[in-house]
Each structure stands twice: as structure tokens, then as C-alpha cells.
Design an enzyme around this catalytic site. Structure first.
Site, mmCIF file in Angstrom:
data_model
loop_
_atom_site.group_PDB
_atom_site.id
_atom_site.type_symbol
_atom_site.label_atom_id
_atom_site.label_comp_id
_atom_site.label_asym_id
_atom_site.label_seq_id
_atom_site.Cartn_x
_atom_site.Cartn_y
_atom_site.Cartn_z
ATOM 1 N N TYR A 263 2.663 -11.759 -0.551
ATOM 2 C CA TYR A 263 3.712 -12.678 -0.093
ATOM 3 C C TYR A 263 3.232 -14.121 -0.121
ATOM 4 C CZ TYR A 263 5.887 -8.364 1.386
ATOM 5 O OH TYR A 263 6.434 -7.102 1.398
ATOM 6 N N ARG B 37 12.434 -6.328 4.054
ATOM 7 C CA ARG B 37 11.007 -6.320 4.389
ATOM 8 C C ARG B 37 10.300 -7.501 3.701
ATOM 9 N NH1 ARG B 37 7.163 -2.742 6.352
ATOM 10 N NH2 ARG B 37 5.238 -2.425 5.160
ATOM 11 N N HIS C 31 0.520 -2.722 7.042
ATOM 12 C CA HIS C 31 -0.304 -2.617 5.837
ATOM 13 C C HIS C 31 -1.745 -2.302 6.214
ATOM 14 C CE1 HIS C 31 2.601 -5.356 3.354
ATOM 15 N NE2 HIS C 31 2.936 -4.082 3.296
ATOM 16 N N ARG D 120 10.228 -0.405 7.562
ATOM 17 C CA ARG D 120 10.786 0.388 6.467
ATOM 18 C C ARG D 120 12.022 1.157 6.941
ATOM 19 N NH1 ARG D 120 5.170 1.232 6.774
ATOM 20 N NH2 ARG D 120 3.989 0.451 4.977
ATOM 21 N N LYS E 225 3.813 5.286 8.267
ATOM 22 C CA LYS E 225 3.280 6.226 7.289
ATOM 23 C C LYS E 225 2.036 6.916 7.837
ATOM 24 C CE LYS E 225 4.802 4.066 2.947
ATOM 25 N NZ LYS E 225 4.331 3.444 1.681
ATOM 26 N N HIS F 292 14.062 -2.621 1.328
ATOM 27 C CA HIS F 292 12.771 -3.271 1.115
ATOM 28 C C HIS F 292 12.937 -4.775 0.874
ATOM 29 C CE1 HIS F 292 9.247 -0.835 1.422
ATOM 30 N NE2 HIS F 292 8.553 -1.642 0.625
#
Length: 304
Positions: free
Chosen positions: A284, A252, A275, A154, A178, A249
Site C-alpha cells: 500500500y 480492504r 498480515h 475480510r 485466517k 477486498h
């Protein structure tokens, strides 16, 4: 005892706990439809209420059509199943049943939207080639773009990379993601070489006063703002004359999609992207499946 005879008791319970008249009315409607269904399945008495007829009703909801001929929205299904789970929980807590038959019902989740923009390889190459690497800022921006595509991290994770996070000999970068969670992502040897050159010849020109230790610095010698990373991508996409709405993004999404198309395991991509849930990464696979369907319909003889 009949199941339908307990519904008024449950509605009075909701009223005494301060639930709104709308909530009570909605619960009454939902439970009436449930009872109508399970009674048609031969379930009338409380002792016959198990998980099986509830799961059958959940499947009924999944294929139920609205007045306009459309499937019930996931949000509507979740709301009705939540009401049913509340009812069965009450049956156990009020000692009507020894076990809660709705406890293991899994609420449906909204399907994650497919990424709106995916770059093909030629578009990626055009954007990577857009910065003027004869300038210090242009070389820095090229390295930012290369890392975004190479790792799929990110924009906030890009700006938080420190020199101490780099292991260019082994080909890894430690990422601060995150929720202060750390992970290690691999970097190709080609991009490691670019980073080495940047650290040796370009980055010193950005240092102003005390060195903050961050890999990417702005013109004042401080770590870049996430919006500045975003602006680098937007500007380079514009210079490359890419008409798509390219953002950080997008890189990404593109990184993950290209790796999947080349056979990378989904779980490895999950770890690389950071994730928590595999469901976030599996979106995806839907992109690659759509591509496969397009190729199949175009080239398979049976499709025509």
C-alpha cells in the site's frame, strides 16, 4: 582443488538421486555461468569460494538482460540461485567445505502486485449511501459496508463476527481471522453508533428461532455466507453507479490506502489487517508513493 572440477561430481550426484535429465542439464548450464563469473573475479579454487562472490553473482543476475533486452524474471533468478544453493550445500555435506557459503543467500521474491482498484473518498461515500436504510435489509447492508471500510477486514471475517466479539463502549471488535488467529481491530465511534442502532432496532427482525449469536444474519436467521457479503458490496456499488470493479477486498485496499495517506504507521495497519508479513502491508505504500509521484510531476517546477 578447482571449483569447476567438482561440477561433474555434483551432476553425477544429482543423477544418482533420481533427478530428471532436464534438472541436470539446467544445473550444468547454471553452474557453468556461475564459474565463468567468479573466475573472472579471481575465484578459481574451492577454498576461495565464500559468500561474497556468490552475492556478487546474485547482483549480476538481478541486472542481467535477456536476448530481448529485458531483466531476468524473478522466477528465473530464484531458480538459478536455488541451483547454486543446492551445489554449495552439497560441497559441505560431501566434506569438500567446512561451511556452506551459499546458506545465507536470500532468494528474491516476486513483488506483490499493486491493488487494481482503489476508491476515492467521494466514491466510498456514494457506496455507503446506496442502501435504503429505511428497510431492515438496507440498514444491515449499510452497517456491513461501514465496517468493511472502517476496519479493512475480510468478508469471511465480517460474517464471523459475533455479538460477544463487540466492545462498542471501548470501540473494538475481536476478529477471527485466517488460520483461527484472533486480533482486535478498532472501530470509530460513528460506526459503533450504527452498530448499536442495528442491534437494538434491526437485528431482532432477522432472528428466526434460536439466536445464533452472529452479528449479521440472513433472512432465515443464519449467519451470512461470505458470498452474500460480496453480493452486498457489488449491488451497492452498482446502485452508486461506480464503474470500477468494486469487491469486498476493494474496501480492504481502500481502507489501508486512505489511512496511509493520512499518516498512519505501516505497522499499525499491518496489525489491523492481520498480515503476518510486513511485506504484505507495504504494497500500500507503493500506491501512496505513486500518487505522490503524480502530484510531484504535476506541480513541482523542476518536473517541467
Amino acid at each position: 582443488m578447482k571449483i569447476k572440477d567438482i561440477v561433474p561430481v555434483y551432476l553425477r550426484y544429482l543423477r544418482t538421486t533420481g533427478r530428471s535429465s532436464y534438472t541436470i542439464k539446467d544445473a550444468k548450464y547454471t553452474l557453468r555461468r556461475l564459474i565463468r563469473f567468479i573466475e573472472a573475479e579471481g575465484v578459481h579454487d574451492l577454498e576461495d569460494l565464500t559468500q561474497e562472490p556468490l552475492e556478487a553473482y546474485q547482483q549480476e543476475l538481478a541486472f542481467c538482460l535477456t536476448a530481448k533486452g529485458k531483466l531476468l524474471a524473478i522466477r528465473t533468478q530464484t531458480k538459478r540461485l536455488g541451483t547454486i544453493k543446492g551445489f554449495t550445500r552439497f560441497l559441505k555435506e560431501a566434506d569438500y567445505l567446512a561451511h556452506d557459503p551459499g546458506q545465507r543467500l536470500r532468494l528474491p521474491k516476486e513483488p506483490k502486485a499493486l491493488p487494481k482498484v482503489i476508491l476515492d473518498l467521494s466514491e466510498v461515500r456514494k457506496i455507503l449511501a446506496a442502501p435504503d436504510t429505511r428497510t431492515n435489509r438496507g440498514y444491515r447492508n449499510r452497517v456491513i459496508l461501514e465496517i468493511l471500510y472502517d476496519t479493512g477486514i475480510r468478508r469471511a471475517e465480517v460474517r464471523n463476527i459475533k455479538l460477544s466479539d463487540l466492545d462498542l463502549d471501548a470501540g473494538y471488535i475481536r476478529i477471527h481471522g485466517k488460520g483461527d488467529k484472533e486480533r482486535v481491530v478498532p472501530v470509530s465511534e460513528r460506526v459503533c453508533t450504527l452498530i448499536r442502532n442495528y442491534n437494538l432496532s434491526i437485528r431482532p427482525h432477522f432472528v428466526n428461532g434460536d439466536d445464533s449469536g452472529y452479528l449479521f444474519l440472513n433472512r432465515w436467521g443464519r449467519k451470512m455466507d461470505p458470498n452474500a457479503v460480496w453480493a452486498v458490496v457489488k449491488r451497492c456499488a452498482r446502485l452508486a453507479r461506480i464503474k470500477k470493479n468494486v469487491t469486498t477486498h476493494t474496501f480492504r485496499h481502500t481502507c489501508a490506502t486512505h489511512m496511509l495517506k493520512n499518516g498512519a504507521p505501516v505497522r499499525h495497519i499491518q496489525e489491523m489487517l492481520g498480515h503476518e508479513s510486513l511485506e504484505s502491508t507495504q504494497v500500500y505504500t507503493r500506491v501512496t508513493i505513486n500518487d505522490l509521484k503524480e502530484v510531484h510531476s504535476k506541480y513541482h517546477p523542476g518536473a517541467s
